[in-house]
Design an enzyme around this catalytic site. Structure first.
Site, PDB file in Angstrom:
ATOM      1  CE1 TYR A  12      -7.004  77.026   2.050  1.00 27.94           C
ATOM      2  CE2 TYR A  12      -6.204  77.930   4.122  1.00 27.94           C
ATOM      3  CZ  TYR A  12      -6.037  77.704   2.771  1.00 27.94           C
ATOM      4  OH  TYR A  12      -4.900  78.155   2.147  1.00 27.94           O
ATOM      5  CB  THR A  36     -16.802  77.391   9.901  1.00 27.34           C
ATOM      6  OG1 THR A  36     -16.158  76.169  10.277  1.00 27.34           O
ATOM      7  CG2 THR A  36     -17.242  78.126  11.149  1.00 27.34           C
ATOM      8  CB  ALA A  71     -14.127  69.306  13.803  1.00 26.31           C
ATOM      9  CB  SER A  74      -9.804  78.626  13.550  1.00 19.38           C
ATOM     10  OG  SER A  74     -10.484  78.959  12.354  1.00 19.38           O
ATOM     11  CE1 TYR A 138      -7.936  78.008  16.844  1.00 16.63           C
ATOM     12  CE2 TYR A 138      -6.102  79.555  16.670  1.00 16.63           C
ATOM     13  CZ  TYR A 138      -6.740  78.402  16.262  1.00 16.63           C
ATOM     14  OH  TYR A 138      -6.182  77.640  15.272  1.00 16.63           O
ATOM     15  CG  PHE A 166       4.266  79.050  12.079  1.00 19.88           C
ATOM     16  CD1 PHE A 166       4.820  80.128  12.747  1.00 19.88           C
ATOM     17  CD2 PHE A 166       4.397  77.790  12.644  1.00 19.88           C
ATOM     18  CE1 PHE A 166       5.498  79.955  13.948  1.00 19.88           C
ATOM     19  CE2 PHE A 166       5.075  77.596  13.840  1.00 19.88           C
ATOM     20  CZ  PHE A 166       5.631  78.678  14.498  1.00 19.88           C
ATOM     21  CG  LEU A 185      -1.632  90.162   4.657  1.00 22.19           C
ATOM     22  CD1 LEU A 185      -2.322  91.499   4.833  1.00 22.19           C
ATOM     23  CD2 LEU A 185      -0.159  90.241   5.014  1.00 22.19           C
TER      24      LEU A 185
END
Length: 322
Positions: A12, A36, A71, A74, A138, A166, A185
């Site tokens: 992402y 991922t 990498a 998470s 993590y 954040f 969320l």
């Protein structure tokens, strides 16, 4: 023009940063094992290598100006039940990467760190000098890497910047959030709008906040990416600079849900559940150091903009899978 290795550049945040680097005219090589990430997220114009960071020495050479390192595994929950996976990849993989950088004489690093290094905040907004006490393997793995990087800077003159994110959200071009399982969320609420889930669970509505739900600091992924390019310029030999990245204000869970309703035009049924253990009432960043040292200022702080970009990506992804 500079040449950069982007580890985890099919994920992402890594893919959005890689896209910004390509658009700025740089030569970009993405290294990702696709465990991922997604091959189609790698931006056009970037070279792609399918491989592990543990093997980075195969591809790193002195022609690279810097490494941007994304990498990592998470998922907080997964790290609790499978901590060895996180120590092996996040810590062991980064140790191998640092060794490869040393051998290739690539002496600049920008590292994707996390607010999870702080754990339960002692004050709000959170600053870089606040105590670090991660509550998951993590977060602990990311903090361990920060300590490794600091040692590398002191001992070997590495120029390094760790950026502690954040809540990253939104989308940029063809790059957006796709986690399996999804735990963030905004994409979860968008799944309700898409009809992929019946309702959104609100974990606790009795927190000491204006509407009783948790408050979090959301940052647009494109703003985040721009901070990485600024960090490359700010990196100084022998210094490990740590900067928080956030908007400096927070939105409650209910504010996010209501914003999704307005942006999508869909009803979003809510189900109130009990609090989750370890969920602080408020997590908001102080980004004063990033403003001072990087010259960074988020330009897309509006929650509706963040949600609208994430919604556009979610619909494109849904249609692509039809």
């Amino acid at each position: 023009m500079s040449k950069y290795l982007v580890t985890g550049g099919a994920g992402y945040v890594g893919s959005v940063v890689a896209a910004h680097l390509v658009e700025a005219g740089h030569e970009v090589t993405v290294l990702d094992d696709l465990s991922t990430g997604f091959r189609e997220a790698v931006p056009a114009g970037a070279e792609f290598i399918e491989g592990r960071i543990q093997d980075a020495a195969k591809w790193l050479d002195p022609s690279f100006d810097a490494v941007l390192h994304f990498a990592a595994f998470s998922q907080v929950g997964e790290s609790v039940v499978n901590p060895e996976k996180y120590w092996s990849n996040n810590v062991g993989g980064t140790m191998a990467l640092l060794s490869a950088m040393r051998e290739a004489d690539v002496r600049t690093l920008v590292f994707s760190s996390t607010a999870a290094t702080y754990g339960e905040p002692v004050s709000t907004p959170i600053t870089e000098t606040d105590p670090t006490a991660p509550t998951s393997p993590y977060g602990a793995s990311k903090l361990a890497v920060d300590h490794m990087i600091a040692g590398e800077c002191t001992a070997h003159g590495l120029a390094a910047v760790s950026l502690r994110y954040f809540n990253v959200a939104g989308a940029y071009g063809s790059c957006g959030e796709r986690h399996e399982p999804e735990s963030h969320l905004i994409p979860l609420v968008l799944q309700v709008a898409l009809g992929e889930r019946e309702s959104i669970s609100i974990y606790g509505d009795d927190y000491p906040t204006p509407d009783g739900t948790c408050v979090r600091d959301y940052i647009h992924v494109a703003d985040l990416a721009e901070a990485h390019l600024l960090a490359l310029d700010a990196a100084t030999a022998g210094e490990h600079l740590v900067c928080n990245l956030g908007n400096g204000n927070g939105f409650s869970v209910r504010e996010v849900v209501e914003t999704v309703r307005k942006v999508t035009g869909h009803p979003i049924p809510e189900v109130v559940a009990g609090r989750r253990g370890g969920d602080p009432a408020v997590l908001v960043a102080s980004a004063a150091r990033a403003r001072e040292r990087l010259g960074w200022q988020p330009a897309r702080a509006d929650l509706a903009k963040i949600v609208a970009d994430a919604w556009a990506f979610a619909r494109r992804t849904e249609h692509a899978g039809e």
